[in-house]
Structure formats: C-alpha cells, structure tokens
Design an enzyme around this catalytic site. Sequence first.
Site, PDB file in Angstrom:
ATOM      1  N   LYS A  24     -19.503 -27.673 -33.794  1.00  0.00           N
ATOM      2  CA  LYS A  24     -18.266 -27.907 -34.542  1.00  0.00           C
ATOM      3  C   LYS A  24     -17.661 -29.260 -34.193  1.00  0.00           C
ATOM      4  O   LYS A  24     -17.228 -30.002 -35.086  1.00  0.00           O
ATOM      5  CB  LYS A  24     -17.276 -26.754 -34.287  1.00  0.00           C
ATOM      6  CG  LYS A  24     -17.758 -25.440 -34.892  1.00  0.00           C
ATOM      7  CD  LYS A  24     -16.950 -24.226 -34.454  1.00  0.00           C
ATOM      8  CE  LYS A  24     -17.642 -22.953 -34.938  1.00  0.00           C
ATOM      9  NZ  LYS A  24     -16.920 -21.724 -34.532  1.00  0.00           N
ATOM     10  N   GLN A  68     -12.492 -19.583 -30.465  1.00  0.00           N
ATOM     11  CA  GLN A  68     -13.892 -19.160 -30.557  1.00  0.00           C
ATOM     12  C   GLN A  68     -14.041 -17.706 -30.096  1.00  0.00           C
ATOM     13  O   GLN A  68     -13.584 -17.347 -29.014  1.00  0.00           O
ATOM     14  CB  GLN A  68     -14.763 -20.093 -29.693  1.00  0.00           C
ATOM     15  CG  GLN A  68     -16.256 -19.794 -29.758  1.00  0.00           C
ATOM     16  CD  GLN A  68     -16.853 -20.057 -31.132  1.00  0.00           C
ATOM     17  OE1 GLN A  68     -16.529 -21.024 -31.798  1.00  0.00           O
ATOM     18  NE2 GLN A  68     -17.731 -19.162 -31.570  1.00  0.00           N
ATOM     19  N   ASP A  90     -10.140 -20.520 -39.640  1.00  0.00           N
ATOM     20  CA  ASP A  90     -11.221 -19.528 -39.619  1.00  0.00           C
ATOM     21  C   ASP A  90     -10.973 -18.418 -40.648  1.00  0.00           C
ATOM     22  O   ASP A  90     -11.864 -17.624 -40.928  1.00  0.00           O
ATOM     23  CB  ASP A  90     -11.354 -18.895 -38.224  1.00  0.00           C
ATOM     24  CG  ASP A  90     -12.553 -19.433 -37.451  1.00  0.00           C
ATOM     25  OD1 ASP A  90     -13.474 -20.000 -38.078  1.00  0.00           O
ATOM     26  OD2 ASP A  90     -12.583 -19.270 -36.210  1.00  0.00           O
TER      27      ASP A  90
END
Length: 293
Positions: free
Chosen positions: A52, A96, A119
């Site tokens: 990322k 994460q 997200d």
Amino acid sequence: MILIDGKKLANDIKSEIAEEVKALVETTGNTPHLAAVLVGDNPASQSYIRNKVRSCEKVGFNSTLIERPDTITQSELLEVIEKLNEDEDIDGFIVQLPLPKHIDEVAVTLAIDPKKDVDGFHPTNFGRMAQGLSAYLPATPFGILKILERYKIEVEGKECVVLGRSNIVGSPISILLSRKATPGNATVSLCHSRTKDLKFHTQNADILIVALGKTEFVTADMVKEGAVVIDVGINRVDDETAKRGYRLRGDVKFDEVAPKCSYITPVPGGVGPMTVTALLMNTLKACRNEIYK
Ligand code: BQF
C-alpha cells in the site's frame, strides 16, 4: 480461457490515478494523503502495508505509516484513530486487519470517521453502499467490480454465486452485484459453511466468486463449463523452493479449473493487486470530497 491480468489492470489504473493527482496538485495544490495504522508484527500484514505504501508513492500520494506494538491497549489505539480523524492533512486512513485478540475490531471500525474510512468498513459506508448511496466501497469488492467492468464481463441477468459471507468481501460483493446498477443486476446466491448442497449451487454459477480463505477448495467438478471464476483467496503455502519459503495459492485449484473457464483470475496477480488499487481510488475520492460533499 482468458486469464485476467489483475497486476496489469492495477498498474493501468495507477497510471490514470497518477495523471489525476498531477492535475489535482496543479489546480488545487492538494496532494492526496493516506495514513495506515499497523499493529503488531504479522508478516502478511506487513507485506500488505508495504504494498500500500509503495503504491501511494507510485501514484504521487503522500502516505504515513503509524506502527504500534501488539502490546498497545484498545484505548491507546482509539486515541491514535481520534488523532487521525481530526488531522486535517490526512484525507483517509486504514487500520490494517486482523488486530491482536485483545482489541475489539468492531469498536475500532466504529471509531473511524466515515468520511475518512477509505476501507469502507464502517457501518455507515456499508449501509450507504447497500442502499445505493454514494459510499466508500470496500477495497476488494470495488476491485472485483473494476475487473468485471474493464474486461467487459456481462453481469446483468447472470447467475452469480459467492462463496463466503465475510463483512469485507462475501457479503458486500453479493449486495453490489444484486444492486440495480452496472455492473450489477445479477441473481446472487451467497453460500457459506451451512449451505446444504454447495456443489449444486457452484455448478449453476455463470460467475463464481470465491472468498473463503481455504487453499484450493474449489475443484473442477464444482465449476460449470464457460464460467467466470474470481478467486479472492490469498493463502500462504510452505515451499522450500520458493524465494521467501512460501508460495501464494488461491481458494481455487487453478490448474484444473482454468481450462473450464471463460475468464479466471490467478493468484498471485489477480484480485490482490486490484484490492490495493481500489484503496487508492477511494483515497483520491476522499481528497476530492466526492463521497461526502
Ligand atoms: C497479488 C488481505 C486477507 C486478509 C487481510 C497483491 C495483495 C495481495 C496479493 C495485498 C489482503 C490481500 C490485503 C497480491 C491487501 C490483498 O499479487 O496477488 C496485493 O496487498 N492485499 C490486506 O490489506 O489485508 C488482507 C487478505
């Protein structure tokens, strides 16, 4: 059989994003800025985060990585999130997953400001998505939609079968493909661990999306001739002959299933790279205030 090149498609889209970033910087002076919070030292998570951060650099985004040990308390993590919510310089951020066992992932997800939830995991974004309102789409389903779109795979009216009902893949992709939208308008069946006759369903699928996290679970006998197979599984399998000591395998037994397919995504190089690119697309939207005006 057409092998879907997720890596190339991801790179094509990244080039487009890079162009848009250039124009955005010229016209507004704003550079998109993604932050990522990584807790602990799970090797898979570290590798995803590296992907990322590298992708941000590639398209000209700013990125900030916030690393914390797995001894962090839930309230300390919530403080980190509160700071990011309030930081005017950060357009969007992710935490994460998975998180250590002593931290409640739901509480963490609820703490993220939906406007910065690139997200798309916050229930506000999930609910907006389900009702067809503008929302940050979860990265993997968004990436799958882009694959279907760019490869011009017809979805409307098709029998689509999804294996796995997770909040981040199976459930949202089922909703997205059944929406009155393009791609969408499919007839969707969502199969899971309590499904009675799994093979009956999979053999009927024009489009089969597999998100179980079970290595090579789908075999040739389960798949209809000419089906589109989208393999979301990213499983590490030990292999001494591989550079890193492991190999990535999907949830589909690729070698035997591929010959039956009209289209199939490989692992690696299929859905995975598109997941990362979808996160970049969401961050660009965040910087432009496209979802929440
Ligand atoms: C590839 C993920 C399970 C749980 C949490 C490229 C990625 C993976 C594979 C990647 C994933 C999977 C990510 C490939 C991010 C996808 O070449 O095949 C990129 O970085 N992913 C994640 O952040 O969290 C996960 C899977």
